[in-house]
Scaffold this motif. Structure first.
Motif, PDB file in Angstrom:
ATOM      1  N   GLN A 228      -8.425 -12.882 -24.705  1.00 42.40           N
ATOM      2  CA  GLN A 228      -7.971 -11.658 -24.042  1.00 42.40           C
ATOM      3  C   GLN A 228      -7.990 -10.468 -24.991  1.00 42.40           C
ATOM      4  O   GLN A 228      -8.112  -9.316 -24.549  1.00 42.40           O
ATOM      5  N   LYS A 229      -7.865 -10.716 -26.309  1.00 39.19           N
ATOM      6  CA  LYS A 229      -7.939  -9.635 -27.280  1.00 39.19           C
ATOM      7  C   LYS A 229      -9.381  -9.412 -27.752  1.00 39.19           C
ATOM      8  O   LYS A 229      -9.773  -8.289 -28.051  1.00 39.19           O
ATOM      9  N   LEU A 230     -10.141 -10.497 -27.814  1.00 39.91           N
ATOM     10  CA  LEU A 230     -11.550 -10.373 -28.168  1.00 39.91           C
ATOM     11  C   LEU A 230     -12.286  -9.511 -27.143  1.00 39.91           C
ATOM     12  O   LEU A 230     -13.029  -8.594 -27.499  1.00 39.91           O
ATOM     13  N   ILE A 231     -12.061  -9.811 -25.881  1.00 37.66           N
ATOM     14  CA  ILE A 231     -12.704  -9.082 -24.788  1.00 37.66           C
ATOM     15  C   ILE A 231     -11.609  -8.682 -23.802  1.00 37.66           C
ATOM     16  O   ILE A 231     -11.148  -9.499 -23.008  1.00 37.66           O
ATOM     17  N   GLU A 232     -11.209  -7.440 -23.862  1.00 36.76           N
ATOM     18  CA  GLU A 232     -10.103  -6.985 -23.023  1.00 36.76           C
ATOM     19  C   GLU A 232     -10.451  -7.120 -21.541  1.00 36.76           C
ATOM     20  O   GLU A 232     -11.563  -6.828 -21.114  1.00 36.76           O
ATOM     21  N   ASN A 233      -9.464  -7.586 -20.787  1.00 44.19           N
ATOM     22  CA  ASN A 233      -9.573  -7.701 -19.329  1.00 44.19           C
ATOM     23  C   ASN A 233     -10.678  -8.667 -18.884  1.00 44.19           C
ATOM     24  O   ASN A 233     -11.208  -8.531 -17.773  1.00 44.19           O
ATOM     25  N   VAL A 234     -11.023  -9.633 -19.742  1.00 45.13           N
ATOM     26  CA  VAL A 234     -12.061 -10.580 -19.350  1.00 45.13           C
ATOM     27  C   VAL A 234     -11.565 -11.516 -18.248  1.00 45.13           C
ATOM     28  O   VAL A 234     -12.362 -12.099 -17.515  1.00 45.13           O
ATOM     29  N   LYS A 235     -10.253 -11.650 -18.136  1.00 41.65           N
ATOM     30  CA  LYS A 235      -9.681 -12.459 -17.066  1.00 41.65           C
ATOM     31  C   LYS A 235      -8.837 -11.573 -16.160  1.00 41.65           C
ATOM     32  O   LYS A 235      -8.088 -10.722 -16.631  1.00 41.65           O
ATOM     33  N   MET A 283     -17.512 -15.679 -16.183  1.00 42.75           N
ATOM     34  CA  MET A 283     -18.057 -17.032 -16.052  1.00 42.75           C
ATOM     35  C   MET A 283     -18.289 -17.691 -17.415  1.00 42.75           C
ATOM     36  O   MET A 283     -17.955 -18.851 -17.626  1.00 42.75           O
ATOM     37  N   ASP A 284     -18.891 -16.939 -18.362  1.00 42.23           N
ATOM     38  CA  ASP A 284     -19.385 -17.544 -19.592  1.00 42.23           C
ATOM     39  C   ASP A 284     -18.691 -17.084 -20.870  1.00 42.23           C
ATOM     40  O   ASP A 284     -18.765 -17.776 -21.888  1.00 42.23           O
ATOM     41  N   ALA A 285     -18.051 -15.917 -20.852  1.00 33.56           N
ATOM     42  CA  ALA A 285     -17.542 -15.339 -22.099  1.00 33.56           C
ATOM     43  C   ALA A 285     -16.484 -16.221 -22.761  1.00 33.56           C
ATOM     44  O   ALA A 285     -16.513 -16.429 -23.978  1.00 33.56           O
ATOM     45  N   ALA A 286     -15.543 -16.713 -21.977  1.00 32.39           N
ATOM     46  CA  ALA A 286     -14.468 -17.515 -22.557  1.00 32.39           C
ATOM     47  C   ALA A 286     -15.023 -18.740 -23.279  1.00 32.39           C
ATOM     48  O   ALA A 286     -14.566 -19.107 -24.366  1.00 32.39           O
ATOM     49  N   ASP A 287     -16.034 -19.353 -22.708  1.00 34.69           N
ATOM     50  CA  ASP A 287     -16.631 -20.532 -23.328  1.00 34.69           C
ATOM     51  C   ASP A 287     -17.404 -20.162 -24.584  1.00 34.69           C
ATOM     52  O   ASP A 287     -17.294 -20.817 -25.624  1.00 34.69           O
ATOM     53  N   ALA A 288     -18.189 -19.090 -24.525  1.00 32.51           N
ATOM     54  CA  ALA A 288     -19.041 -18.713 -25.649  1.00 32.51           C
ATOM     55  C   ALA A 288     -18.243 -18.363 -26.899  1.00 32.51           C
ATOM     56  O   ALA A 288     -18.658 -18.669 -28.020  1.00 32.51           O
ATOM     57  N   PHE A 289     -17.091 -17.742 -26.734  1.00 31.96           N
ATOM     58  CA  PHE A 289     -16.303 -17.281 -27.879  1.00 31.96           C
ATOM     59  C   PHE A 289     -15.236 -18.283 -28.323  1.00 31.96           C
ATOM     60  O   PHE A 289     -14.517 -18.016 -29.278  1.00 31.96           O
ATOM     61  N   ASP A 290     -15.161 -19.410 -27.680  1.00 27.29           N
ATOM     62  CA  ASP A 290     -14.145 -20.410 -28.008  1.00 27.29           C
ATOM     63  C   ASP A 290     -14.727 -21.465 -28.938  1.00 27.29           C
ATOM     64  O   ASP A 290     -15.321 -22.451 -28.497  1.00 27.29           O
TER      65      ASP A 290
END
Length: 482
Positions: A228-235, A283-290
């Motif tokens: 959520q801090k890496l990419i604001e408002n991603v969820k 769809m993909d951001a959370a997985d890619a950055f984890d």
């Protein structure tokens, strides 16, 4: 279930088999053609349209994707990949040549405090600072004869990233994304990661310039581990994907009506596309950055710390189909060692050396290094002589080096680069490139060719002129290519 099975239905005559296969060959051929032109995504068989659809380059390409490891601030070439024994011999003495003009006053020779060693079958000498990286030296093409135009951070950063030191021009990542699109429509095609804030010149380093805004790099502050801090408002915790889709469809209808009345507004079009991308990134951001989803032995291979994490993220982004990933060392210009060079360079290299070495090995073991071009370097190098104390510019110590654009080192690996090869040389002391000189424009031309483009023909029409990354300069350096 409504008919009894008939054993004769399980067999075909040769005539029947050829007939049925022949009827399907046209579809197979069509799918192959569509995948080559970028109209069909090979991974998920979904049709991709629009500005970011994957495209085939006009020439045969050695590389499909790029990761640019940017050591912003200017690492010292004579302390990393360009050994100069003569500096040790003259340490503390005046060089038997005139000091070249740099940004600040310089004095006597400054011998490297680091030891160099030969690595690999090529026997290329590398400093102890990058011992882990050097384990892959036979896959690395070291360019010891780079040179730029001026000894200042701002113009040198823009020259290397955008091919123009002063005027607004698209960045290299934007050019390549414009030319090739992206292989994953749920992530940006061009991502620029820098922990702790922006480098000098900030977002100009990954600007789209006069290209459509969709090709601008997306900045990620990799000091954060929380998505959520890496990419604001991603969820979105308030509405589900279906409701968001309905909202976006309504918003797009209103925006298109607004756009019709005002002609083709590039800024409005970029805003519309950014909304769409933001929706798909869920769809993909959370997985890619984890990186926690990586096996423990892979995380151990890259090591601990922010640099290790962001370089591992970069590899995950490449796997996800991102076209161009730029990895900056940190905010400002961390490699800018005007004083305490030994302490600073040892600390900075210690933060990234293991991860860079792991990245090259990891790409190779996954079969990705052959078509992934890895670039390493800063905006310039540093002087072989010591910088003299200047009020307001250093701490008054005589143990650092000034900026040096006359000669420095960069390297490239994978993606068609000639591994185990050292190109060009600086003079005896490392002040200036003297053999097989490579300007930044020449480097750009070579990178574009490895990606499948002729730098003189890869242009964009703007304000009545055909612009290109290399402007009116640059020549292809074929010796750098395998």
């Amino acid at each position: 279930m409504h008919h009894a099975p008939n054993i004769q239905d399980q067999f075909l005559t040769r005539r029947q088999m050829l007939c049925r296969c022949g009827m399907g060959l046209g579809s197979v051929a069509l799918a192959e053609m569509m995948s080559r032109t970028g109209e069909l995504l090979a991974d998920d068989k979904m049709l991709a349209t629009g500005a970011m659809a994957p495209k085939a380059p006009p020439l045969v390409a050695k590389a499909k994707r790029v990761i640019h490891l940017f050591m912003n601030g200017g690492p010292s070439h004579v302390d990393t990949f360009d050994p100069k024994p003569s500096l040790t011999k003259y340490h503390g003495k005046q060089l038997p040549m005139e000091n070249l003009r740099t940004e600040r006053k310089t004095g006597a020779a400054f011998g490297s405090p680091f030891k160099f060693k030969k690595y690999g079958q090529s026997g290329t000498e590398v400093s102890e600072l990058f011992a882990k990286t050097a384990e892959n030296i036979d896959d690395i093409c070291v360019i010891r004869s780079m040179y730029a135009d001026v000894p200042n951070h701002e113009p040198s950063l823009l020259l290397q990233n955008c091919g123009e030191a002063r005027l607004v021009r698209p960045s290299m990542g934007s050019w390549l994304t414009y030319g090739l699109g992206t292989m994953n429509q749920n992530l940006p095609g061009f991502i620029s990661m820098c922990p702790g804030g922006y480098p000098i010149q900030e977002s100009q380093n990954w600007q789209a310039g006069f290209l459509p805004g969709i090709y601008q790099g997306t900045y990620i502050d990799t000091q954060h581990t929380d998505i959520q801090k890496l990419i604001e408002n991603v969820k979105n915790s308030n509405t589900n994907l279906k409701e968001q889709r309905e909202q976006l469809d309504l918003l797009m209808t209103l925006n298109r009506e607004h756009q019709k009345k005002r002609g083709d507004d590039a800024q409005l079009e970029a805003r519309i596309q950014s909304y769409e991308l933001a929706y798909r990134m869920q769809m993909d951001a959370a997985d890619a950055f984890d990186v926690s989803r990586e096996p423990q032995h892979i995380r151990d291979m890259y090591g601990e710390g922010t640099q290790a994490r962001q370089i591992l993220i970069a590899r995950r982004l490449l796997e996800k189909g991102v076209r161009f990933v730029q990895v900056w060392h940190g905010a400002g210009q961390p490699w800018d060692s005007h004083d305490d060079l030994e302490v600073n360079h040892r600390r900075l290299a210690g933060q990234c050396d293991q991860a860079i070495g792991a990245l090259l090995k990891d790409l190779k073991q996954r079969g990705m290094l052959d078509d992934t071009l890895v670039l390493w370097g800063g905006e310039f190098g540093r002087t072989p002589v010591v910088e003299l104390p200047t009020p307001g510019s250093n701490a008054g110590k005589i143990n650092g080096r000034d900026h040096n654009h006359h000669g420095f080192t960069m390297w490239m690996a994978g993606g068609g680069a000639k591994g185990g090869y050292v190109h060009g040389a600086t003079d005896e002391f490392g002040f200036a490139a003297v053999e097989k000189k490579v300007h930044i424009y020449d480097w750009h031309a070579t990178v574009l060719r490895l990606m499948g483009f002729d730098h003189e023909k890869f242009t964009y029409r703007y304000a009545g002129r055909d612009y290109r990354l290399t402007d009116v300069h640059g020549k292809l350096v074929k010796e750098l290519m395998a």
